[in-house]
Structures are given as structure tokens and as C-alpha cells.
Design an enzyme around this catalytic site. Structure first.
Site, PDB file in Angstrom:
ATOM      1  CB  CYS A 117      -5.845   2.695   2.470  1.00 40.70           C
ATOM      2  SG  CYS A 117      -6.798   4.077   3.104  1.00 40.70           S
ATOM      3  CE  LYS A 143      -8.557   5.137  -2.387  1.00 40.44           C
ATOM      4  NZ  LYS A 143      -7.511   6.101  -2.163  1.00 40.44           N
TER       5      LYS A 143
END
Ligand code: NAD
Ligand code: UDX
Length: 481
Positions: free
Chosen positions: A272, A216
Site C-alpha cells: 500500500c 485513504k
């Protein structure tokens, strides 16, 4: 009936669970949060986040097999699978401040799960976390479990805001990491079965826990790195007369490179990319890998350079001063089709112009006025402790910024326009009307390459577009590097 609970009703927990409930009608899905206003909004007609297509999904299943609640403990107690999708922001204080992920919310959720559970559960890391977090969580759960068995899985989320529903319906892949033993494999299979309701099994990738956690961070770092690469190229395009759109097209048609994520911009934003790269840098440093850390640092440095470069271009083009001048800001969200402003490049650009005493008139179709004001006056990364409006007023900085409800009001009497979000509606504005209402010379600084620069120049604007050949006006202005 399998019961699923998700702790954290945010940008990830809400849409992810809504789609899961829609696709798995025989599973009961509860989304829980400690924030009462957020849960109330999920239970109302005005959802707490703007996401195309989400209203429809929620309407179809809310009250049927999708529930939003603040009764966190009861729903965790009743569930077989518990997703944890709480925020994992960058630490603002203490060890690793400014880089490491703050796992306070995660740890408190894990302790609560251990406290209230009376039956075995699968606990799923949905939040983006540092590699090997599952090990820490496992320790908290097993040391407090009173004999109950917990299996930890890593199932990072890859949705992008603005296209979350589309991404969830049709993900490129679903990633599940688990322990390699029999119990771990059984847990992976159980989660796989849930996703298999709508995701083709060949797109469900199963790995070990650490690979899933790290993948991720790696995916976000690779995506952001592409944007910094094209943005670095945009500066060179401006200096040489090349056109970054043409360069991106020529480069992206190489199938080994591919065409996506090569749009030059004023810089990437969002909750993010920066957070996850900083986290990656910290992990590299902690593992004694300074060269690897420095490589990823450069992605953020180029992003900061791009935002500064843009703001400097605005000031230098307008005779090296914006003091007292009205500048219209079109778009404040970090990308189109969301009201989210976390880490939006607009914050840096606006702050830079405010520091140069410009008067900003900001219009965004979705970002809320109160949020915009808070963003402009809060410390970086500190979304969880935003300053109050009282504090902002006390600082005496409100007069320089107004937030308005349409683009024509924002641009009236302005000396310049900065386009900072690529909202579709900005493409079809009546720029002749806007030109008439502006001070002259009238400037447009397009940080997203959305306006038709040729048409605007015909109207009379002086136009700067990221990475495009410069107007003769701009060429003659002082260097901004
Ligand atoms: P968010 O801030 O929108 O939502 C998190 C929610 O968790 C908040 O509503 C908060 O009140 C709640 N919460 C915190 N502690 C809690 C607790 N102990 N009990 C109950 N509720 C609690 O965050 P988000 O954008 O949804 O992100 C969540 C995670 O997913 C982060 O780790 C993020 O990095 C990751 N992620 C985000 C995106 C994105 O596009 N936003 C995409 C992929 C992954
Ligand atoms: C990102 C990842 O794409 C997603 O997979 C992950 O789960 C969460 O982080 P998000 O931040 O929601 O998603 O949006 P994204 O579309 O990736 O855009 C991030 C930023 O990069 C935006 O500010 C966007 O405008 C910018 N961007 C994107 C560019 O400047 N150029 C591009 O070519 C693409």
C-alpha cells in the site's frame, strides 16, 4: 435478507467480508474471485493468506452466511450491495507508468456489474483508488445500465496486515463517502446500518465521495511520512551517537505527535504505502501541483535511501566485500505476522547483496520459498506478471540464494546476519549457539531493532542496530551515506 457480494477475495476482500458475515448473521455474504486457486483455498483448511485469528472467523461462518465462489456473475446478479475489492496496482506501462494506479481490474469489474445486473444496486469502492474514480465508475455503470439505478459509495479500508481481524473488529473509524442527494444519502444509510451491527455509530464517518477517496491516500501518505521522518532521524542518530528509540520516545510523548508509527526500520514495505503515495504524487502532478508532488516524493526517496544505506552498511562493515560470503537473511515478509512479501524492503536489500556476489540463506516463518524467489527476480510493481521459475533458472541466479526452513540452518557458517522482519521468534533465538556456528568476526545487522544488542555484543557479535550508537568497529569502517 440483504445479500452482499464482494468482488476480489484478496487480503482485503477475504478478511473484511469474513468479519462482516460474523457480525451480521442475517446477511448473506459471498466473496467472489476470478482466481480459482484462491477461491479453492478460501474453501479449504489452508486459507490463502496468513492472518492471526482469521481461521477461526472463517470457520464460524463459512457455509452459514459466508460463501466463497468463482461464480462471479451469479453472485453479483443476486446481490443488493456489491463491494469491489480488486487490486489497483501501480501501472507498469504506458501513460503514468511507475506512478498512476492501474484501474484495469476495477473497470472490468464495473462493466461486468453493469452487464449482469437486473435490479438496482449499491456499488461500494473498497479498493484504494485515485480521487474521483467514483465519477468514472458511475459513467461506466450508468451508460451500460439498461435503466437500472446504481449508487456508488466510497468505503476505503484501513486494516493493516498482520492485525486485520483485530482492526476489523475494532476500527478507529469506518469511512463512507456518497452523493449528497436523497438517493445517495439513502445508500450511505444502508451501508451505515451494516457496519452499525458492531461499530459504534460515532466512529462511522460520512463524507462526500471525493473526501472519502482522498482520505485513504492521505492517511497512508501521513503514516509513511512518519516512518520516513524517523528513518531520516535514524541516520543522524548513527552519525551523532543519539539513540533513535530514545528520540522517538521523547518526541512521541508530545500528545500532538503521539507515539505510534515511530519505529525506525530498514524501510517500510507492503502493497500500500509506496503504491498509494506514487498515486498521490501522480494526482498532484496531473492537477498542476508540482510542489505538493515533490513533498510526497521525498517520503519515498528517504525510504529508498534507508534500504540502500542498510545494504551499504552490511557490505562496508564486512571489509567492503561480501563476495562469496554466506549472509543469513532472517525475515523476508514486509512485517511480522503475515506471509505477504509485496514491496518488502528485503527485496531491495537482498538484490543489493546478490549484486555484490553474496550467498544468501533466507529464512522467514511464513513467506513461501517460491514467492521469495519470484520476488527477487521480478520487475518492481509487477506482482501480477511475476517471472516464472524457469526464467529465473535461465538467468542462472538461483545458486546465490537458498531458502531454508529454520534460523539455525540459515546462520550456520554465515559471516553475517541481517534481520529484516521483526518476527517475535527472532528475539528468543539461541544466539550463543548461532555465534558458535558462524564465521568470525560474526556480524548482526538488525534492520528492525529486535535483538538485544548488549547481550549479543557480550557473546562476541559485532552488532549494527538502526539508529543506535555504533560499535567502535563500525565507526572505523568507511562512510556509507
Ligand atoms: P489482492 O491482490 O490480494 O486481491 C485482489 C483480488 O481481486 C485478487 O484475488 C484478484 O484475482 C481479484 N480480481 C481482480 N480482478 C477481478 C475481477 N474482475 N473479478 C473478480 N476478481 C478479481 O489485493 P488486496 O491486497 O486485497 O487489495 C485490494 C485493494 O484494497 C487494493 O486497492 C488495495 O490498495 C486496497 N487495500 C489493501 C490493503 C492491504 O493491506 N492489502 C489495505 C487497505 C486497502
Ligand atoms: C498500511 C496501513 O497501516 C493501513 O492502514 C492500510 O489500510 C494499508 O497500509 P500495512 O501495509 O498492512 O498497512 O502495514 P503497516 O503496519 O502500516 O506497515 C507498513 C510498513 O511500515 C511495514 O513494512 C512496517 O514494518 C513498516 N513500519 C511500520 C515501520 O517501519 N515503522 C513503523 O513504526 C511502522
Amino acid at each position: 435478507m440483504v445479500k452482499i457480494c464482494c468482488i476480489g477475495a484478496g487480503y482485503v476482500g477475504g478478511p473484511t467480508m469474513a468479519v462482516m458475515a460474523l457480525k451480521c448473521p442475517e446477511i448473506e455474504v459471498s466473496v467472489v474471485d476470478i482466481s480459482e486457486p484462491r477461491i479453492n483455498a478460501w474453501n479449504s483448511d489452508k486459507l490463502p493468506i496468513y492472518e492471526p485469528g482469521l481461521d477461526d472467523v472463517v470457520k464460524q461462518c463459512r457455509g452459514r452466511n459466508l460463501f466463497f465462489s468463482t461464480d462471479v456473475e451469479r453472485h453479483v446478479f443476486e446481490s443488493d450491495i456489491v463491494f469491489v475489492s480488486v487490486n489497483t496496482p501501480t501501472k507498469t506501462q504506458g501513460l503514468g507508468a511507475g506512478k498512476a494506479a492501474d484501474l484495469t481490474y476495477w473497470e472490468s469489474a464495473a462493466r461486468m456489474i453493469a452487464d449482469v445486473s437486473k435490479s438496482s444496486k449499491i456499488v461500494v469502492e473498497k479498493s484504494t483508488v485515485p480521487v474521483r474514480t467514483a465519477e468514472a465508475i458511475e459513467k461506466i455503470l450508468t451508460h451500460n445500465s439498461k435503466g437500472i439505478e446504481f449508487q456508488i459509495l466510497s468505503n476505503p479500508e484501513f486494516l493493516a496486515e498482520g492485525t486485520a481481524v483485530k482492526d476489523l473488529y475494532n476500527p478507529d473509524r469506518v469511512l463512507i463517502g456518497g452523493r449528497g442527494n436523497a438517493a445517495g444519502e439513502k445508500a450511505v444509510q444502508a451501508l451505515r446500518d451494516v457496519y452499525a451491527h458492531w461499530v459504534p455509530v460515532e466512529r462511522i464517518i460520512c463524507t462526500n465521495l471525493w473526501s472519502a477517496e482522498l482520505s485513504k491516500l492521505a492517511a497512508n501518505a501521513f503514516l509513511a511520512q512518519r516512518i520516513s521522518s524517523i528513518n531520516a532521524m535514524s541516520a543522524l542518530c548513527e552519525a551523532t551517537g543519539a539513540d533513535v528509540t530514545q528520540v522517538a520516545h521523547a518526541v512521541g510523548t508530545d500528545t500532538r505527535i503521539g507515539p505510534k508509527f515511530l519505529n525506525a526500520s530498514v524501510g517500510f514495505g507492503g502493497s500500500c504505502f509506496q503504491k498509494d503515495i506514487l498515486n498521490l504524487i501522480y494526482i498532484c502532478e496531473c492537477n498542476g501541483l508540482p510542489e505538493a508532488a515533490n513533498y510526497w516524493k521525498q517520503v519515498i526517496k528517504v525510504n529508498d535511501y534507508q534500504k540502500t544505506r542498510f545494504a551499504n552498511r552490511v557490505v562496508s562493515s564486512m571489509f567492503n566485500t561480501v563476495s562469496g560470503k554466506k549472509v543469513a537473511i532472517l525475515g523476508f515478509a514486509f512485517k511480522k505476522d503475515t506471509g505477504d512479501t509485496r514491496e518488502t524492503p528485503a527485496i531491495d536489500v537482498c538484490n543489493r547483496l546478490v549484486a555484490d556476489k553474496a550467498k544468501l540463506s533466507i529464512y522467514d516463518p511464513q513467506a513461501l520459498e517460491e514467492q521469495i524467489r519470484k520476488d527477487l527476480f521480478m520487475a518492481r510493481f509487477d506482482w501480477d506478471h511475476p517471472v516464472s521459475l524457469q526464467q529465473i533458472k535461465a538467468e542462472g541466479m538461483l545458486e546465490q540464494v537458498s531458502v531454508v526452513s529454520d534460523a539455525y540452518e540459515a546462520t550456520k557458517d554465515a559471516h553475517g546476519i541481517c534481520v529484516l522482519t521483526e518476527w517475535d521468534e527472532f528475539k528468543s533465538l539461541d544466539f550463543e549457539r548461532i555465534f558458535e556456528s558462524m564465521r568470525k568476526p560474526a556480524f548482526v545487522f538488525d534492520g528492525r531493532n529486535v535483538v538485544d544488542a548488549v547481550k549479543l555484543r557480550e557473546i562476541g557479535f559485532i552488532v549494527y542496530s538502526i539508529g543506535k550508537p555504533l560499535d567502535s568497529w563500525l565507526k572505523n569502517m568507511p562512510s556509507v551515506a
